[in-house]
Design a protein around this motif. Structure first.
Motif, short mmCIF file in Angstrom:
data_model
loop_
_atom_site.label_atom_id
_atom_site.label_comp_id
_atom_site.label_asym_id
_atom_site.label_seq_id
_atom_site.Cartn_x
_atom_site.Cartn_y
_atom_site.Cartn_z
N ALA A 151 44.24 37.98 40.19
CA ALA A 151 43.85 39.37 39.91
C ALA A 151 42.57 39.77 40.62
N TRP A 155 44.59 48.05 36.22
CA TRP A 155 45.03 46.66 36.24
C TRP A 155 44.92 46.10 34.83
N TYR A 201 49.11 48.15 37.64
CA TYR A 201 49.44 46.78 38.00
C TYR A 201 49.25 45.83 36.81
N LYS A 202 50.18 44.93 36.65
CA LYS A 202 50.04 43.83 35.68
C LYS A 202 49.79 42.56 36.47
N SER A 203 48.76 41.79 36.07
CA SER A 203 48.38 40.64 36.89
C SER A 203 47.85 39.51 36.04
N ASP A 204 47.84 38.33 36.61
CA ASP A 204 47.29 37.14 35.96
C ASP A 204 45.77 37.15 36.14
N PHE A 205 45.05 37.52 35.08
CA PHE A 205 43.59 37.62 35.18
C PHE A 205 42.94 36.25 35.36
N ALA A 229 45.89 42.78 32.03
CA ALA A 229 46.19 41.35 32.00
C ALA A 229 47.62 41.08 31.54
N ALA A 244 49.94 41.51 42.62
CA ALA A 244 50.20 41.89 41.23
C ALA A 244 51.51 42.66 41.12
N ASP A 296 43.27 40.38 44.21
CA ASP A 296 44.11 41.57 44.35
C ASP A 296 43.29 42.85 44.22
#
Length: 413
Positions: free
Chosen positions: A164, A130, A156-160, A132, A25, A167
């Motif tokens: 994610a 975290w 953290y920014k992440s692709d849910f 999305a 992430a 991670d």
């Protein structure tokens, strides 16, 4: 010899793979720099925290099962979440958590910065947020800053819909020293944020058990069936008592942490005893320990527990946070389509192993936010043999605070 060499090579390879594993992430801490926070907090002034710990324990306890929760882990995750709440939602959360949010932030910050660590004793607490990577959600920068300042939260920014879950679970495994390998099985399509706490405790007894101190015996369950187990015997010097139970404290190396046990009287069930406790009463029991010799036994045991805390927390008074139509998390972030943000799940996992040399224990709490629609010689020597269901805690002896609290109704090894 070849087999041993092959095994060693496999272990080295596995360790190298673990070392290479990294969270994928986007780490946004480069844009959120934690400010220095100065607090003047008396860590023993924790009546609200003790009350929260006991009420959560009472809601989680089931007489037929072993129980283990970490009040501190749950408190950290929910307090971070409360920093994004307003109105009645915040009021309910503050009442449930035992302090106004500003005081709770200061208390947890002071506590986590006071943790004692030695070569033989270590308690670590980590937090992360975290959210999305989606066009319709923007987290509030002040919310992120507050949690970075007081909780040291990684952001953290992440692709849910992508990596994610893996991670977050990898972060959990790394921050519980491998004791808990995951907290999330799947991420709902309308999830927008996770606030996660991980706690890891590893300590050696101040006086370890020798092989001669370990003997086989029977643990008697509440249904009167016998379970053959291994007991660890020792003489301790801190005796606990109230009108319904007796117990003892066994210290870990350095004395900053300890294992405390309470054995209900034979005519009192484990559930009845747990339900008779209050935060104030438990604090009194721990504070009023007596310096008396006490012969003790502890069964060698392991315990792993997993909880969905939603109903427990609603029963404790914070119902609005779980209702999309009324929850007010407007300080947390904004949805472009005005959808309401609410708590969908509060997940909690714990692990403990108690053996001859010491104790290993871990805990994880994840708050999932969704968008709606999307030695003194005694007169007599005391005896406390934990050969039937009992309550136990790992306590911070400075703050007199339970890091873990649970029951053993059957011995798992």
């Amino acid at each position: 010899m070849k087999r041993i060499l092959a095994l060693i090579l496999c272990l080295i390879f596995a360790m190298s793979l673990t070392a290479c594993m990294r969270v994928k992430a986007d780490d946004l801490m480069s844009g959120i720099i934690p400010n220095e926070v100065k607090t003047d907090v008396d860590l023993t002034d924790n009546a609200g925290v003790m009350d929260f710990a006991v009420r959560l324990f009472q809601n989680a306890e089931e007489s037929s099962k072993n129980t283990l929760i970490s009040p501190i882990s749950v408190l950290c995750a929910l307090a971070m979440t409360a920093n994004g709440a307003e109105g009645e939602t915040l009021t309910q959360m503050e009442q449930t958590l035992g302090m106004p949010i500003d005081e709770l932030n200061a208390y947890i910050h002071a506590y986590t910065n006071s943790l004692a660590k030695t070569n033989k004793t270590k308690l670590s607490i980590a937090n992360s947020i975290w959210f999305a990577d989606r066009n319709d959600f923007t987290p509030n920068r002040d919310f992120l800053q507050t949690n970075a300042d007081y909780y040291g939260a990684g952001i953290y920014k992440s692709d849910f819909g992508g990596s994610a879950r893996d991670d977050i679970n990898l972060w959990v495994k790394q921050n519980t020293n491998g004791m808990i390998d995951k907290i999330i099985d799947e991420i709902p399509a309308d999830a927008v944020m996770y606030l996660v706490n991980a706690l890891a405790f590893e300590a050696e007894w101040a006086s370890i058990y020798e092989s001669s101190d370990v003997n086989k015996g029977n643990f008697f369950k509440e249904d009167e069936t016998k379970q053959p187990v291994e007991f660890m015997y020792a003489a301790e010097h801190s005796y606990l008592t109230d009108e319904n139970a007796k117990g003892f404290i066994k210290y870990y190396s350095g004395g900053d942490y300890a294992f405390a046990a309470l054995l209900p009287n034979e005519d009192i069930s484990i559930s009845d005893y747990v339900n008779s406790l209050t935060g104030e009463r438990l604090a009194e029991i721990l504070a009023n320990k007596q310096s008396e010799s006490v012969r003790t036994s502890i069964p060698k045991f392991k315990s792993e527990c997993s909880y969905l805390l939603n109903d427990y927390l609603k029963d404790m008074g914070m119902s609005d946070a779980f209702e999309g139509s009324v929850a007010d998390f407007s300080k947390l972030g904004n949805m472009s389509d005005s959808s309401g943000i609410y708590i969908n799940r509060v997940l909690h996992k714990t692990y403990i192993e108690v053996a001859e040399k010491g104790t290993r224990a871990g805990a994880v709490t994840a708050v999932e936010l969704n968008c709606e629609g999307m030695i003194q010689e005694p007169d007599e020597i005391k005896e406390v043999y934990l050969n039937r269901p009992f309550v136990y805690m790992i306590i911070d002896t400075t703050a007199n605070l339970p890091l873990f609290i649970g029951t053993v109704t059957t011995v798992e090894s």
